[in-house]
Design a protein around this motif. Structure first.
Motif, mmCIF file in Angstrom:
data_model
loop_
_atom_site.group_PDB
_atom_site.id
_atom_site.type_symbol
_atom_site.label_atom_id
_atom_site.label_comp_id
_atom_site.label_asym_id
_atom_site.label_seq_id
_atom_site.Cartn_x
_atom_site.Cartn_y
_atom_site.Cartn_z
ATOM 1 N N CYS A 1 0.837 -1.208 0.000
ATOM 2 C CA CYS A 1 0.000 0.000 0.000
ATOM 3 C C CYS A 1 0.868 1.252 0.000
ATOM 4 O O CYS A 1 0.604 2.197 -0.749
ATOM 5 C CB CYS A 1 -0.922 0.013 1.212
ATOM 6 N N LYS A 2 1.884 1.251 0.820
ATOM 7 C CA LYS A 2 2.767 2.412 0.913
ATOM 8 C C LYS A 2 3.556 2.600 -0.379
ATOM 9 O O LYS A 2 3.737 3.717 -0.853
ATOM 10 C CB LYS A 2 3.713 2.239 2.095
ATOM 11 N N GLN B 1 1.078 3.782 -2.901
ATOM 12 C CA GLN B 1 0.303 4.897 -2.357
ATOM 13 C C GLN B 1 -1.188 4.706 -2.635
ATOM 14 O O GLN B 1 -1.866 5.596 -3.166
ATOM 15 C CB GLN B 1 0.805 6.230 -2.892
ATOM 16 N N VAL B 2 -1.659 3.506 -2.273
ATOM 17 C CA VAL B 2 -3.074 3.173 -2.415
ATOM 18 C C VAL B 2 -3.566 2.556 -1.113
ATOM 19 O O VAL B 2 -2.780 2.250 -0.221
ATOM 20 C CB VAL B 2 -3.321 2.189 -3.589
ATOM 21 N N THR B 3 -4.880 2.359 -1.014
ATOM 22 C CA THR B 3 -5.463 1.789 0.199
ATOM 23 C C THR B 3 -5.559 0.262 0.086
ATOM 24 O O THR B 3 -5.410 -0.305 -0.998
ATOM 25 C CB THR B 3 -6.868 2.368 0.441
ATOM 26 N N LYS B 4 -5.837 -0.372 1.210
ATOM 27 C CA LYS B 4 -5.981 -1.826 1.234
ATOM 28 C C LYS B 4 -7.092 -2.310 0.307
ATOM 29 O O LYS B 4 -6.894 -3.301 -0.411
ATOM 30 C CB LYS B 4 -6.213 -2.320 2.661
ATOM 31 N N THR C 1 -7.985 -1.159 -2.481
ATOM 32 C CA THR C 1 -7.462 -1.118 -3.847
ATOM 33 C C THR C 1 -6.597 -2.349 -4.114
ATOM 34 O O THR C 1 -6.708 -2.974 -5.174
ATOM 35 C CB THR C 1 -6.648 0.164 -4.083
ATOM 36 N N ILE C 2 -5.758 -2.702 -3.161
ATOM 37 C CA ILE C 2 -4.913 -3.893 -3.313
ATOM 38 C C ILE C 2 -5.784 -5.139 -3.427
ATOM 39 O O ILE C 2 -5.535 -6.011 -4.272
ATOM 40 C CB ILE C 2 -3.922 -4.026 -2.143
#
Length: 112
Positions: free
Chosen positions: A65-66, A69-72, A74-75
């Motif tokens: 995520c880091k 630079q996306v949220t969980k 999104t993953i």
């Protein structure tokens, strides 16, 4: 003939306008602040140290995520769509560096 010799305490002249106890308290405070600032500015080192490895082979969900630079969620959507493959070890989820590298590469159209 024994003389009574009285030893006087030597008085050290003060070079600073502080009470000695106050001076040492201030020095301790300054040192504590500097150590705290140094710890905050120090980059986080990886937990592992393996000679010969040039990259980290497994990444945790939070690290991915880091990195992107996306949220969980999104993953998880990428996993559902097949863009990224997860590997479960007991209750933990990991991602391979090679899979992350593929996702980082721009998609190339194969037109021959």
């Amino acid at each position: 003939m024994k003389e009574n010799v009285q030893i006087e305490k030597a008085v050290t002249p003060m070079l600073l306008p502080f009470d000695p106890d106050d001076f040492w308290q201030r020095v301790r405070l300054i040192i504590r602040e500097e150590v705290t600032n140094a710890e905050k500015s120090r980059p986080a080192l990886p937990i592992y140290e393996t000679p010969g490895l040039t990259y980290k082979p497994l990444f945790k969900l939070a690290e991915v995520c880091k990195l992107f630079q996306v949220t969980k969620p999104t993953i998880y959507e990428w996993i559902r769509r097949g863009r990224l493959k997860r590997y479960k070890i007991e209750s933990r989820v990991f991602f391979l560096w090679n899979d992350i590298q593929q996702l980082l590469q721009p998609e190339q159209d194969s037109k021959d």
